[in-house]
Structure formats: C-alpha cells, structure tokens
Enzyme design. Structure first.
Site, short mmCIF file in Angstrom:
data_model
loop_
_atom_site.label_atom_id
_atom_site.label_comp_id
_atom_site.label_asym_id
_atom_site.label_seq_id
_atom_site.Cartn_x
_atom_site.Cartn_y
_atom_site.Cartn_z
N GLN A 116 41.10 32.47 51.18
CA GLN A 116 40.61 33.25 50.05
C GLN A 116 40.25 34.67 50.46
O GLN A 116 40.53 35.62 49.73
CB GLN A 116 39.39 32.54 49.44
CG GLN A 116 38.59 33.34 48.44
CD GLN A 116 39.24 33.41 47.08
OE1 GLN A 116 40.32 32.90 46.87
NE2 GLN A 116 38.56 34.06 46.14
N HIS A 156 39.38 27.99 45.40
CA HIS A 156 39.01 28.95 44.35
C HIS A 156 39.74 28.64 43.05
O HIS A 156 39.14 28.68 41.96
CB HIS A 156 39.34 30.36 44.82
CG HIS A 156 39.29 31.40 43.74
ND1 HIS A 156 38.14 31.71 43.04
CD2 HIS A 156 40.27 32.21 43.24
CE1 HIS A 156 38.41 32.66 42.15
NE2 HIS A 156 39.69 32.97 42.25
N HIS A 164 50.11 40.84 42.40
CA HIS A 164 50.07 39.39 42.55
C HIS A 164 50.02 38.70 41.19
O HIS A 164 50.44 37.54 41.06
CB HIS A 164 48.91 38.96 43.44
CG HIS A 164 47.57 39.02 42.78
ND1 HIS A 164 46.77 40.15 42.80
CD2 HIS A 164 46.88 38.07 42.07
CE1 HIS A 164 45.66 39.89 42.14
NE2 HIS A 164 45.69 38.66 41.69
N ASP A 170 34.72 37.23 33.33
CA ASP A 170 35.62 36.08 33.28
C ASP A 170 35.22 35.06 34.34
O ASP A 170 34.46 35.35 35.27
CB ASP A 170 37.08 36.52 33.45
CG ASP A 170 37.29 37.41 34.67
OD1 ASP A 170 36.87 37.02 35.76
OD2 ASP A 170 37.88 38.50 34.51
N ASP A 184 33.50 32.34 39.73
CA ASP A 184 33.75 31.45 40.86
C ASP A 184 33.73 32.18 42.19
O ASP A 184 33.06 31.75 43.13
CB ASP A 184 35.08 30.72 40.70
CG ASP A 184 35.31 29.73 41.83
OD1 ASP A 184 34.76 28.63 41.77
OD2 ASP A 184 36.01 30.08 42.81
N HIS A 227 31.52 43.35 47.84
CA HIS A 227 32.49 44.32 48.35
C HIS A 227 31.90 45.12 49.50
O HIS A 227 32.56 45.32 50.54
CB HIS A 227 32.94 45.27 47.22
CG HIS A 227 34.06 44.73 46.40
ND1 HIS A 227 35.38 44.93 46.73
CD2 HIS A 227 34.07 43.97 45.28
CE1 HIS A 227 36.17 44.33 45.84
NE2 HIS A 227 35.39 43.74 44.95
#
Length: 525
Positions: free
Chosen positions: A112, A130, A197, A258, A263, A315
C-alpha cells in the site's frame, strides 16, 4: 437500599427503570437505538459463515463488542459468502460476485505504501487489504443511506452491488511502488502524461471480466468503472443526474470526502504506529443525501476538518518523510537506468501485460539477480538501498506563503547554476531534488468550501459554511510546498548544501531553510 428498585418484586415505579420495572431505561435506550439496529443490520453479530479466511490478521478489540457495520445480513447469504478477518474492522463479509473478482487480483503483492516500510517497518500492508477495507466501508455507507432514505432515493440491490464493487476494484490499476511509479517514474519515460492508475483500473476491470469470464451485467460494469474514475477531471459522473450521490461514496470528485480516504487514513496510521484523531464513524452514521449529494450536519464541521488535517499529517509524517523520499528517488533512478534494457514502460498500456510488472518485487529481483551488464548501474543502486547507503538529505525549505501561487518546481539544474565557486564542481547527476506538495486535497483552496451541510434532520435546507463562522483558529493557508535537496555522493554534501543556500538567496533574498546543514553531514568520512 433506599432509591434502588426491588428486583425480585417490581411493583413500584422507579425513575431509572421502565414503567413495568422490567429493565433499566438506559439499557432500553441503548437496545432500541444502538444494539438492536446493529443486530438487525450487522452480519458480525450473527453466526459466522462456514467458509472463512482468517488471513487478514488478528484483531485486538473485544469480541463481544458490536462492530461498526451497517450491512444488511440479508445481502450476505451465508451459503455463498465468505468472511475474512480484517485487523481494522473485524469480520468483512464478501458476496459471491466480489469473490469472483478477488480470486483474480494481483493486489496482494502490492504494498500500500510502496517503499515506506523501509522507514516505518510496520507499513507492510497491501493494496489488497486496503481494497477490502474500502469495499466494506462503501458497503456500510450505501446501506446506511438505504436504511434511512432508501425508499425516498429509490436505492436498490443493484446500486448496493455497484458501489461495493467500485470500492473493491478502485485500485486494481495501481503500479508497483504505489504512487511513486505513477508520479515519479512514468512521467520521465512516457510522452503521454495523461496516464493514471484510475484509468488503468477501468481497463484492468474489463480485462479481468473478459479473461476470467465473470458474469456481470454490462450496466453494472459501466457504473462501477464510472465510480472508480469519479474523482478525475474527465470523469463521466460529472454529467450524471440520476443518483449522482452514488458516485461520491468511493472516489468523491465533488468535495473529496469518500470511504477511500476513511480507510487509508485509519489503516496507514495504524500500520505506522501513529495516532489518528479523525473518527469516520461519526460522519458515516449521520450523513444524509439532499439534492442528490451527500451532506453532513453543521455540528460535524470540525470533524470533517480533522479528516483533511489527518490526511495532510500523514503526507508530512509518512508519505513525504525525508528518508522515504530519498529511497523513492533512488528507486526511480534505478528504474530509469534499467528501463532501456527492460522496457518497463512498454507494459503499462496493455492490461494483459501490465499485471506482470504490478509486483514491485518482480522488478527489483530481476534487476538484482540478472547478470546483464546493462543492469549494473541499476543493480548498484538497489544494493545501496539494501545497505542503507542512501542519497544524503542536505536541507529543505518551505516556500514562503506569498510565493506559493506561482512557484514552480525546482530542478537540479537550477541548483547547479547557483553553486559556489571554490568548492567541488557539481554536475546535474550529482543532485536529486524533491518537490513536495502537501494540501487539504484542493491545492490552495479550502475543501470545506465545497461541502454542503444541514442543520438537523427536521431541516430540508442545505448550505455551505465559512471558516470564520466556526473558528478563528482554523488555518488561513491550505497548502505547503517544500523543496528538498539530496546529494547522491557523500563527498559532495558540502558543495550541494552551499549551492542550495545560494539558490535561496538569489530566489528569495534570504535563506528560507530553518537551519544550516548539520556539520556532521558536511564532513565526508
């Protein structure tokens, strides 16, 4: 004792018991409003499926506590469904159609967080984990809405299935090394800069359906793919009118809230051993569809703000960690040096070939073990990573706020042009520059400006909220840009640091970095 009910002979009324003294009122409240709905809605409170897979790791939470699941048990026929044990949510139930896709996926081999595990050893979880998490939260979200507004919004089993599948398949187009492959490597070798992606995920879904002959309705397949790319600028959902809110659950292009973020924020924080103050459950439990979009209670404004802050913190602390970026820069250089021989970029357009390079270990092991002399330079870089002889981080500066809007990425050539005379002569290949951008999902704009709120469930009006109406402590600026410079050779740290400082003086008229490069780094041993 005085003030307590007579349990054996409940003939008198007690204020903390029901009128018939059969049960305490607090218990009745909890049962009617919390435990009973969960028992009705959650399969984790019913018997386990006979067909199970416990490969998702152990869960430390109390087995007797009700889990946060709003999935109707009726949608999981125990004769055909399976469940896996997830280390974040507990049991995750998988329906037959989703199982057909799961048995074809390569995501088990995709980390991930790419190379982050070399800095945070616990970050070894896969995109498969994930994707299962997003599947489960998407399922919970659509069923929560259906439970309260299903008749009003005409939500049916078809809608539930498409949202679940979109959650499961939203990342099947990811390449090796996570986002580094897409943002660091491919732009250097592809003339077409539009590769993403998300688009690759839609092509991979088509390939999986055709290759494995999965029986799925064409309309369902189309909607699943549209939901996957819903956050892209060219996404079809921007033109959708009917049940537009369905496209905001997995990848929200309207306001960035979202279940994908829900998650990975929780899962990545847990894997890296970090705390997470954001509670997605609060938003999932209280969201409401108004005017074809998902809205939130006004009192949850700060909870939503925490979502974006938690993402930005990840981040800064994890994804853009200085050492993580050093390793990513080295891996990109290794891939670039190996690409002329391996032609890695030739695999990224055809789904039938793409899955062969999705596993990053396949690429690295090929480079490390192949005797080809053309791979020697790439092999040496991988060996340096293994031996922890990384590019040396020299220094960094945060771009001043008044320069943010028009600031362009810095290149190694610009640093070279600022090198100080009297020191070692630098070449472009001696320096690596990382331009890090951290925001709240919408660049310099506040994402909360795109979110609609409502007062309470008695109200039919939705409205935006301005920051200054809530708190004056909220940040004025919603974006950071950080420029980092690395020396690829230990003996050039002094020269690179001097050139970097000189660049700042020429650009800003001052040194924007917080402090000088540590002396122990400047001295080559």
């Amino acid at each position: 004792m005085k003030g307590q009910p007579n349990i054996n002979h409940r003939t008198s009324y007690h204020p903390f018991w029901s009128p018939d003294n059969s049960a305490p009122l607090p218990f009745l409240f909890l049962w009617r409003h919390i435990f009973s709905p969960l028992l009705h809605l959650s399969p984790t409170l019913s018997l386990k499926a006979s067909n199970s897979d416990s490969g998702m790791g152990a869960c430390n939470r109390d087995e007797l506590l009700p889990k946060f699941n709003f999935s109707p048990a009726a949608t999981h026929d125990r004769r055909f469904s399976k469940h896996v044990r997830d280390n974040v949510y507990g049991n995750i139930y998988l329906d037959p159609l989703c199982l057909k896709f799961i048995d074809t996926q390569q995501l088990r081999d995709l980390k991930q967080l790419g190379v982050t595990y070399l800095v945070y050893p616990g970050a070894v979880h896969s995109r498969f984990e994930h994707s299962l998490g997003v599947y489960w939260l998407a399922n919970a979200a659509i069923n929560q809405i259906r439970n309260h507004q299903g008749a009003e919004l005409d939500i049916d089993d078809f809608d539930v299935q498409t949202v679940r599948l979109a959650g499961l398949l939203h990342d099947v187009g990811h390449g090796p090394f996570s986002h580094m492959f897409e943002r660091g490597f491919l732009p250097r070798v592809l003339n077409d800069s539009s590769w993403s992606h998300e688009d690759m995920s839609t092509r991979m879904v088509d390939y999986i359906v055709d290759e494995h002959r999965i029986d799925i309705q064409p309309e369902c397949l189309k909607k699943v793919k549209d939901m996957i790319v819903a956050s892209c600028e060219h996404a079809a959902p921007n033109e959708v009118e009917e049940k537009r809110f369905l496209y905001d659950i997995v990848a929200n292009g309207r306001n960035s809230i979202d279940v994908d973020k829900f998650d990975y924020i929780v899962r990545d924080s847990r894997a890296c051993g970090l705390g997470c103050s954001f509670q997605f459950e609060r938003l999932m439990e209280t969201m409401r569809v108004m005017g074809n979009e998902i809205c939130y209670r006004a009192k949850d404004y700060l909870t939503i703000h925490k979502l974006f802050i938690a993402r930005a913190d990840l981040h800064r602390t994890v994804y853009a960690h200085a050492k993580v970026k050093a390793i990513e820069l080295m891996v990109v250089d290794a891939l670039l040096k190996a690409n002329n021989h391996l032609r890695i970029e030739s695999f990224v357009h055809d789904p039938a070939e793409y899955w062969k390079v999705q596993c990053w270990m396949t690429i690295l092991k090929t480079i490390e073990t192949a005797p080809d002399p053309e791979l020697k330079e790439a092999r040496d870089l991988i060996l340096r990573i293994r031996q922890r002889k990384l590019y040396t981080f020299c220094n960094e500066f945060a771009v001043p706020r008044d320069k943010l809007e028009h600031f362009k990425d810095i290149t190694a050539q610009e640093i070279i042009c600022s090198q100080v005379s009297g020191r070692a002569t630098l070449k472009e290949e001696d320096i690596a520059v990382s331009n890090v951008k951290i925001d709240l999902t919408r660049g310099s704009r506040n994402p909360l400006g795109r979110i609609m709120f409502f007062q309470d469930y008695e109200s039919d009006e939705k409205f935006p909220i301005q920051d200054d109406r809530v708190s004056h402590l909220l940040p004025v600026c919603c974006q950071d840009k950080i420029v980092r410079v690395y020396s690829k050779k230990d003996d050039l740290v002094e020269a690179v640091s001097g050139a970097f400082e000189n660049f700042q003086l020429k650009t800003f008229g001052m040194k924007a970095q917080v402090h000088a490069t540590p002396e122990k780094k400047r001295k080559f041993h």
